[in-house]
Design an enzyme around this catalytic site. Structure first.
Site, PDB file in Angstrom:
ATOM      1  N   GLY A  23     -26.634  -0.900  14.341  1.00  0.00           N
ATOM      2  CA  GLY A  23     -25.644  -1.255  14.994  1.00  0.00           C
ATOM      3  C   GLY A  23     -25.534  -0.395  16.411  1.00  0.00           C
ATOM      4  O   GLY A  23     -26.186   0.839  16.424  1.00  0.00           O
ATOM      5  N   THR A  93     -20.758   2.471   8.358  1.00  0.00           N
ATOM      6  CA  THR A  93     -20.456   1.898   9.557  1.00  0.00           C
ATOM      7  C   THR A  93     -20.338   0.675   9.587  1.00  0.00           C
ATOM      8  O   THR A  93     -19.529  -0.027  10.306  1.00  0.00           O
ATOM      9  CB  THR A  93     -21.439   2.517  10.853  1.00  0.00           C
ATOM     10  OG1 THR A  93     -22.454   1.831  10.637  1.00  0.00           O
ATOM     11  CG2 THR A  93     -21.479   3.868  10.390  1.00  0.00           C
ATOM     12  N   TYR A 173      -9.401  -9.066  13.711  1.00  0.00           N
ATOM     13  CA  TYR A 173     -10.405  -7.833  13.642  1.00  0.00           C
ATOM     14  C   TYR A 173      -9.532  -6.638  13.182  1.00  0.00           C
ATOM     15  O   TYR A 173     -10.020  -5.805  12.435  1.00  0.00           O
ATOM     16  CB  TYR A 173     -11.096  -7.834  14.884  1.00  0.00           C
ATOM     17  CG  TYR A 173     -11.929  -6.361  14.936  1.00  0.00           C
ATOM     18  CD1 TYR A 173     -12.870  -6.186  14.152  1.00  0.00           C
ATOM     19  CD2 TYR A 173     -11.543  -5.418  15.732  1.00  0.00           C
ATOM     20  CE1 TYR A 173     -13.809  -4.841  14.120  1.00  0.00           C
ATOM     21  CE2 TYR A 173     -12.166  -4.090  15.949  1.00  0.00           C
ATOM     22  CZ  TYR A 173     -13.325  -3.678  15.015  1.00  0.00           C
ATOM     23  OH  TYR A 173     -13.818  -2.730  15.136  1.00  0.00           O
ATOM     24  N   LYS A 177     -10.048  -4.091   9.676  1.00  0.00           N
ATOM     25  CA  LYS A 177     -10.109  -2.763   9.843  1.00  0.00           C
ATOM     26  C   LYS A 177      -9.121  -1.950   9.168  1.00  0.00           C
ATOM     27  O   LYS A 177      -9.345  -1.014   8.382  1.00  0.00           O
ATOM     28  CB  LYS A 177     -10.432  -2.288  11.313  1.00  0.00           C
ATOM     29  CG  LYS A 177     -11.512  -2.735  11.903  1.00  0.00           C
ATOM     30  CD  LYS A 177     -12.816  -2.240  11.315  1.00  0.00           C
ATOM     31  CE  LYS A 177     -13.349  -0.983  11.417  1.00  0.00           C
ATOM     32  NZ  LYS A 177     -14.484  -0.748  10.788  1.00  0.00           N
ATOM     33  N   PRO A 201     -12.223   5.544  15.831  1.00  0.00           N
ATOM     34  CA  PRO A 201     -12.765   5.652  17.492  1.00  0.00           C
ATOM     35  C   PRO A 201     -11.842   4.464  18.078  1.00  0.00           C
ATOM     36  O   PRO A 201     -11.331   3.547  17.682  1.00  0.00           O
ATOM     37  CB  PRO A 201     -14.250   4.952  17.372  1.00  0.00           C
ATOM     38  CG  PRO A 201     -14.699   5.075  15.965  1.00  0.00           C
ATOM     39  CD  PRO A 201     -13.631   4.946  15.183  1.00  0.00           C
ATOM     40  N   ALA A 202     -11.675   4.871  19.268  1.00  0.00           N
ATOM     41  CA  ALA A 202     -11.143   3.839  20.570  1.00  0.00           C
ATOM     42  C   ALA A 202     -12.075   2.997  20.853  1.00  0.00           C
ATOM     43  O   ALA A 202     -13.256   2.959  19.948  1.00  0.00           O
ATOM     44  CB  ALA A 202     -10.554   4.805  21.452  1.00  0.00           C
TER      45      ALA A 202
HETATM   46  P1  NAP Z   1     -22.350  -3.508  15.964  1.00  0.00           P
HETATM   47  O1  NAP Z   1     -23.339  -3.087  16.885  1.00  0.00           O
HETATM   48  O2  NAP Z   1     -21.978  -4.949  16.105  1.00  0.00           O
HETATM   49  O3  NAP Z   1     -22.596  -3.139  14.595  1.00  0.00           O
HETATM   50  C1  NAP Z   1     -21.997  -3.612  13.449  1.00  0.00           C
HETATM   51  C2  NAP Z   1     -22.757  -3.495  12.356  1.00  0.00           C
HETATM   52  O4  NAP Z   1     -22.211  -3.949  11.156  1.00  0.00           O
HETATM   53  C3  NAP Z   1     -24.245  -3.767  12.427  1.00  0.00           C
HETATM   54  O5  NAP Z   1     -24.908  -2.947  11.879  1.00  0.00           O
HETATM   55  C4  NAP Z   1     -24.204  -5.202  11.289  1.00  0.00           C
HETATM   56  O6  NAP Z   1     -25.598  -5.297  10.895  1.00  0.00           O
HETATM   57  C5  NAP Z   1     -23.270  -4.752  10.411  1.00  0.00           C
HETATM   58  N1  NAP Z   1     -22.724  -5.646   9.682  1.00  0.00           N
HETATM   59  C6  NAP Z   1     -22.012  -6.731  10.079  1.00  0.00           C
HETATM   60  N2  NAP Z   1     -21.762  -7.808   8.920  1.00  0.00           N
HETATM   61  C7  NAP Z   1     -22.634  -7.158   8.126  1.00  0.00           C
HETATM   62  C8  NAP Z   1     -22.671  -7.708   6.617  1.00  0.00           C
HETATM   63  N3  NAP Z   1     -22.278  -8.783   6.188  1.00  0.00           N
HETATM   64  N4  NAP Z   1     -23.490  -7.072   6.052  1.00  0.00           N
HETATM   65  C9  NAP Z   1     -24.333  -6.018   6.572  1.00  0.00           C
HETATM   66  N5  NAP Z   1     -23.953  -5.601   7.468  1.00  0.00           N
HETATM   67  C10 NAP Z   1     -23.144  -6.089   8.384  1.00  0.00           C
HETATM   68  O7  NAP Z   1     -20.871  -2.814  16.355  1.00  0.00           O
HETATM   69  P2  NAP Z   1     -20.402  -1.152  16.487  1.00  0.00           P
HETATM   70  O8  NAP Z   1     -19.510  -1.099  17.774  1.00  0.00           O
HETATM   71  O9  NAP Z   1     -21.803  -0.385  16.369  1.00  0.00           O
HETATM   72  O10 NAP Z   1     -19.524  -1.197  15.249  1.00  0.00           O
HETATM   73  C11 NAP Z   1     -19.974  -0.126  13.973  1.00  0.00           C
HETATM   74  C12 NAP Z   1     -18.576   0.042  13.478  1.00  0.00           C
HETATM   75  O11 NAP Z   1     -17.735   0.831  14.549  1.00  0.00           O
HETATM   76  C13 NAP Z   1     -17.869  -1.224  12.741  1.00  0.00           C
HETATM   77  O12 NAP Z   1     -17.212  -0.834  11.572  1.00  0.00           O
HETATM   78  C14 NAP Z   1     -16.451  -1.130  13.973  1.00  0.00           C
HETATM   79  O13 NAP Z   1     -15.531  -1.727  13.091  1.00  0.00           O
HETATM   80  C15 NAP Z   1     -16.307   0.118  14.316  1.00  0.00           C
HETATM   81  N6  NAP Z   1     -15.788   0.252  15.487  1.00  0.00           N
HETATM   82  C16 NAP Z   1     -16.383  -0.106  16.646  1.00  0.00           C
HETATM   83  C17 NAP Z   1     -15.820   0.416  18.074  1.00  0.00           C
HETATM   84  C18 NAP Z   1     -16.329  -0.330  19.382  1.00  0.00           C
HETATM   85  O14 NAP Z   1     -15.549  -0.201  20.249  1.00  0.00           O
HETATM   86  N7  NAP Z   1     -17.480  -0.543  19.086  1.00  0.00           N
HETATM   87  C19 NAP Z   1     -14.595   0.861  17.920  1.00  0.00           C
HETATM   88  C20 NAP Z   1     -14.073   1.271  16.895  1.00  0.00           C
HETATM   89  C21 NAP Z   1     -14.569   1.087  15.484  1.00  0.00           C
HETATM   90  P3  NAP Z   1     -26.780  -6.076  11.638  1.00  0.00           P
HETATM   91  O15 NAP Z   1     -27.193  -5.059  12.435  1.00  0.00           O
HETATM   92  O16 NAP Z   1     -27.713  -6.439  10.467  1.00  0.00           O
HETATM   93  O17 NAP Z   1     -26.387  -7.130  12.367  1.00  0.00           O
END
Ligand code: NAP
Length: 356
Positions: A23, A93, A173, A177, A201-202
């Site tokens: 991710g 994550t 969403y 969380k 994280p924001a």
């Molecule tokens: P991302 O690139 O979309 O990453 C999401 C990850 O979750 C990917 O690695 C995806 O795996 C995995 N995933 C989703 N569904 C899954 C499933 N059923 N089984 C296994 N893996 C699964 O987004 P990101 O921004 O890096 O998010 C990572 C984390 O940070 C999440 O928990 C998100 O809620 C949190 N977060 C993000 C933000 C933001 O602004 N980006 C802010 C706060 C918190 P694949 O690689 O296989 O698709």
């Protein structure tokens, strides 16, 4: 504050598990762990998807024998068993991150977020080597929308606050969380061997390591620079943090023996138009960036085309709030990059990947 006072020492020679390792955020965690000399086990849904995993394969070649990929789906019982064996530190994550195009919020968001968290933490209960789990939660577990801000003193959120406004129908969403983090604390408190440290994280922006273009964070930079907001931005408040600072925060949360509780990760909270101003200050007129804020009545007319419901607009547009990130600085010693650097580095990376 959710905190306990134990000191957890992690053996740096033990492998570290990173779930969802391909991710946007996790890729930076994997890279920093490898640079710091750790052996990393990264789970991905499909280890044979060469295109999505190119950046991890390249890291694997740069650090021979240090990066192992495992297949694991959040909804599959026992999926993390093999990858977790021998790990003392687990970084969870993986969780679906989507805010538009949701047809069934329970199936697409809540089930993988909550059941996946349960799956990972119950595996930690079975796996005797585990000492600490770092969970990637979000500020949306703290604040769902403007309705929460109205209940909080001065609209300034800290780690004692929880999102009370979200549901399956309203900010699903955010709901996923919040439920996942609540589940994590519940499971963590039922045992003594490992401790839970949470990062919230924001909105995470900054350069992506992969060429994957489907991440919400990468899409946002694309929308800003390709003229989608040219007629004007909604009067929305945004809290921003750099992906590299978020990755570093995970590692500090994992390794600092005394780290504890929840940690808001936010460099700054600004009106959305300020992001356009910061990009214009650097790029001039190179991109069709927005130059004005849309009046609220206009937003009621065109907002639904951008995925903003009337309900969302009425509660959030023009609603000021902010997040107090001082605990992350104190407990983890974090220092945040200025948001202009985050934005410019994100645009430069997207340009080099042909996404802008
Ligand atoms: P991302 O690139 O979309 O990453 C999401 C990850 O979750 C990917 O690695 C995806 O795996 C995995 N995933 C989703 N569904 C899954 C499933 N059923 N089984 C296994 N893996 C699964 O987004 P990101 O921004 O890096 O998010 C990572 C984390 O940070 C999440 O928990 C998100 O809620 C949190 N977060 C993000 C933000 C933001 O602004 N980006 C802010 C706060 C918190 P694949 O690689 O296989 O698709």
């Amino acid at each position: 504050m959710l905190a306990d006072s134990r000191m957890t020492q992690i053996d740096r020679s033990a492998p570290v598990l990173v779930t969802g390792g391909a991710g946007f955020i996790a890729s930076w965690i994997v890279r920093y762990l490898l640079e710091d000399g750790f052996v990393v086990r990264a789970t991905v849904r499909n280890p044979t998807d060469e295109q999505r995993l190119t950046h991890l394969k390249e890291l694997g070649q740069k650090y021979p024998g240090k990066l192992q990929l495992f297949a694991a789906d959040l909804l599959q019982a026992g999926a993390f068993q093999e990858a977790m064996q021998g790990c003392q530190l687990v970084m969870h994550t993986a969780s679906p991150f989507m805010i538009t195009g949701i047809k069934d919020a329970q199936k697409q968001l809540v089930e993988p977020a909550v059941q996946g968290t349960r799956e990972v933490l119950e595996e930690a209960n079975r796996c005797v080597s585990v000492r600490r789990v770092v969970l990637t939660s979000s500020i949306v577990a703290i604040m769902g929308d403007g309705a929460d801000a109205a209940q909080v003193d001065g609209g300034v959120f800290n780690e004692t606050h929880w999102n009370f406004s979200s549901s399956l129908k309203r900010q699903p969403y955010a709901f996923s969380k919040k439920l996942a983090e609540e589940e994590a604390w519940k499971i963590a408190r039922q045992q003594q061997r490992w401790d839970l440290v949470v990062v919230n994280p924001a909105f995470v922006l900054g350069p992506a390591l992969s060429g994957r273009a489907e991440s919400v964070s990468i899409n946002f930079i694309r929308s800003m620079t390709n003229g989608e907001y040219r007629p004007g931005c909604p009067d929305l408040t945004m809290s921003i943090v750099d992906v590299r600072d978020v990755a570093r925060a995970h590692i500090l949360a994992g390794l600092i023996p005394s780290a504890s509780g929840r940690h808001i990760l936010a460099a700054d909270t600004v009106p959305m138009i300020e992001l356009a101003r910061q990009l214009s200050a650097h790029y001039g007129r190179r991109f069709p960036l927005p130059t004005r804020v849309l009046p609220k009545f206009m937003l009621y007319l065109i907002g639904p085309f951008f995925g903003l419901s009337w309900d969302y607009i009425s509660r959030n547009v023009g609603a000021p709030y902010s997040f107090d990130a001082s605990y992350s600085k104190k407990d983890l010693g974090l220092e945040y990059r200025p948001i202009q650097q985050t934005l410019v580095d994100a645009v430069e990376q997207a340009l080099s990947a042909g996404q802008v």
